[in-house]
Design a protein around this motif. Structure first.
Motif, mmCIF file in Angstrom:
data_model
loop_
_atom_site.group_PDB
_atom_site.id
_atom_site.type_symbol
_atom_site.label_atom_id
_atom_site.label_comp_id
_atom_site.label_asym_id
_atom_site.label_seq_id
_atom_site.Cartn_x
_atom_site.Cartn_y
_atom_site.Cartn_z
ATOM 1 N N ALA A 72 100.852 1.355 -32.259
ATOM 2 C CA ALA A 72 101.723 2.284 -32.991
ATOM 3 C C ALA A 72 102.842 2.809 -32.085
ATOM 4 N N ASP A 73 102.530 3.063 -30.824
ATOM 5 C CA ASP A 73 103.542 3.534 -29.878
ATOM 6 C C ASP A 73 104.618 2.469 -29.652
ATOM 7 N N VAL A 74 104.203 1.213 -29.538
ATOM 8 C CA VAL A 74 105.171 0.122 -29.364
ATOM 9 C C VAL A 74 106.042 0.002 -30.609
ATOM 10 N N VAL A 75 105.424 0.077 -31.781
ATOM 11 C CA VAL A 75 106.182 -0.025 -33.041
ATOM 12 C C VAL A 75 107.180 1.122 -33.127
ATOM 13 N N LYS A 76 106.741 2.315 -32.786
ATOM 14 C CA LYS A 76 107.643 3.469 -32.835
ATOM 15 C C LYS A 76 108.808 3.296 -31.858
ATOM 16 N N GLU A 77 108.515 2.830 -30.654
ATOM 17 C CA GLU A 77 109.565 2.667 -29.636
ATOM 18 C C GLU A 77 110.538 1.545 -29.985
ATOM 19 N N MET A 78 110.006 0.396 -30.408
ATOM 20 C CA MET A 78 110.858 -0.758 -30.715
ATOM 21 C C MET A 78 111.527 -0.638 -32.074
ATOM 22 N N ASN A 79 110.830 -0.047 -33.032
ATOM 23 C CA ASN A 79 111.293 0.078 -34.409
ATOM 24 C C ASN A 79 111.738 -1.270 -34.998
ATOM 25 N N PRO A 80 110.834 -2.276 -34.950
ATOM 26 C CA PRO A 80 111.201 -3.577 -35.529
ATOM 27 C C PRO A 80 111.270 -3.484 -37.049
ATOM 28 N N ASP A 81 111.901 -4.478 -37.657
ATOM 29 C CA ASP A 81 112.004 -4.525 -39.117
ATOM 30 C C ASP A 81 110.718 -5.010 -39.763
ATOM 31 N N VAL A 82 109.981 -5.858 -39.065
ATOM 32 C CA VAL A 82 108.754 -6.436 -39.620
ATOM 33 C C VAL A 82 107.782 -6.733 -38.478
ATOM 34 N N ILE A 83 106.495 -6.643 -38.811
ATOM 35 C CA ILE A 83 105.419 -6.991 -37.885
ATOM 36 C C ILE A 83 104.755 -8.236 -38.442
ATOM 37 N N GLN A 84 104.624 -9.270 -37.623
ATOM 38 C CA GLN A 84 103.932 -10.476 -38.070
ATOM 39 C C GLN A 84 102.639 -10.626 -37.286
ATOM 40 N N ALA A 85 101.523 -10.653 -37.989
ATOM 41 C CA ALA A 85 100.209 -10.850 -37.396
ATOM 42 C C ALA A 85 99.905 -12.341 -37.402
ATOM 43 N N ASN A 86 99.726 -12.903 -36.220
ATOM 44 C CA ASN A 86 99.532 -14.341 -36.068
ATOM 45 C C ASN A 86 98.089 -14.665 -35.694
ATOM 46 N N ALA A 87 97.216 -14.662 -36.676
ATOM 47 C CA ALA A 87 95.829 -15.118 -36.513
ATOM 48 C C ALA A 87 94.955 -14.155 -35.720
ATOM 49 N N GLY A 88 93.666 -14.399 -35.835
ATOM 50 C CA GLY A 88 92.674 -13.661 -35.067
ATOM 51 C C GLY A 88 92.703 -12.161 -35.279
ATOM 52 N N ASP A 89 92.531 -11.446 -34.200
ATOM 53 C CA ASP A 89 92.424 -9.987 -34.250
ATOM 54 C C ASP A 89 93.745 -9.284 -34.547
ATOM 55 N N THR A 90 94.829 -10.006 -34.545
ATOM 56 C CA THR A 90 96.130 -9.359 -34.764
ATOM 57 C C THR A 90 96.209 -8.697 -36.134
ATOM 58 N N LEU A 91 95.559 -9.283 -37.124
ATOM 59 C CA LEU A 91 95.552 -8.694 -38.463
ATOM 60 C C LEU A 91 94.834 -7.351 -38.441
ATOM 61 N N LYS A 92 93.669 -7.287 -37.794
ATOM 62 C CA LYS A 92 92.911 -6.027 -37.695
ATOM 63 C C LYS A 92 93.741 -4.945 -37.008
ATOM 64 N N TYR A 93 94.337 -5.295 -35.881
ATOM 65 C CA TYR A 93 95.100 -4.298 -35.126
ATOM 66 C C TYR A 93 96.299 -3.807 -35.926
ATOM 67 N N ALA A 94 97.010 -4.721 -36.570
ATOM 68 C CA ALA A 94 98.185 -4.309 -37.341
ATOM 69 C C ALA A 94 97.786 -3.381 -38.485
ATOM 70 N N VAL A 95 96.775 -3.764 -39.232
ATOM 71 C CA VAL A 95 96.377 -2.970 -40.398
ATOM 72 C C VAL A 95 95.855 -1.598 -39.983
ATOM 73 N N PHE A 96 94.932 -1.555 -39.031
ATOM 74 C CA PHE A 96 94.354 -0.262 -38.657
ATOM 75 C C PHE A 96 95.344 0.632 -37.929
ATOM 76 N N SER A 97 96.232 0.048 -37.143
ATOM 77 C CA SER A 97 97.271 0.846 -36.498
ATOM 78 C C SER A 97 98.173 1.488 -37.543
ATOM 79 N N LYS A 98 98.581 0.696 -38.526
ATOM 80 C CA LYS A 98 99.461 1.224 -39.576
ATOM 81 C C LYS A 98 98.748 2.291 -40.411
#
Length: 160
Positions: A72-98
């Motif tokens: 969440a801190d990285v997302v806040k600092e970078m402020n990207p337009d979109v987050i892409q979860a590429n397999a594995g645990d990335t989906l869990k981290y993206a969803v729970f962080s959001k």
């Protein structure tokens, strides 16, 4: 457009290599695309693309509140337009962080596999269904992969 590509580890493996190549292609088209690796890897030197290391706890990946906060801190600092979860645990981290830290960027899940070959346990299916219900879009790498995920989770047919 700025895209934050989440990968599990900086390793020369299918999902990570594809995300790195996609990132390069997006940059050639004029976008900004950054890779963020959740976990460190002993052989990271073999990975030929720059990345941000989150330093998440692989042992606590199902309840890594510190990792979700760090994302969440990285997302806040970078402020990207979109987050892409590429397999594995990335989906869990993206969803729970959001969910926990209320950032607003859409999540795209890149489906590069046949989930039906991995999701055999009913609890796994329920958990994955919950995670996928929280993404804004699913990008399948083939018609076969799309057909497989939609067969498992018919409600995904309505998502872009």
């Amino acid at each position: 457009m700025e895209i934050l590509q989440l990968i599990q580890k900086p390793q020369p493996r299918g999902a990570e290599t594809f995300a790195a190549q996609l990132s390069e292609n997006l940059e050639q088209q004029g976008h900004t695309s950054k890779l963020l690796a959740l976990y460190a890897e002993n052989e990271a030197g073999k990975f030929k693309k720059d990345y941000i290391l989150l330093g998440a706890n692989v042992q606590a990946r199902l309840w890594d509140k510190n990792g979700w906060k760090a994302l969440a801190d990285v997302v806040k600092e970078m402020n990207p337009d979109v987050i892409q979860a590429n397999a594995g645990d990335t989906l869990k981290y993206a969803v729970f962080s959001k969910l926990m830290y209320k950032w607003h960027q859409p999540i795209v899940f890149r489906n590069a596999s046949t989930l039906s070959s991995y999701l055999k346990n009913p609890l796994q299916k329920i958990y994955t269904k919950f995670l996928l219900s929280k993404v804004d879009a699913v990008a399948s790498v083939s018609d076969f992969s799309r057909g497989d995920i939609v067969k498992l989770f018919p409600e995904l047919a309505k998502k872009p």
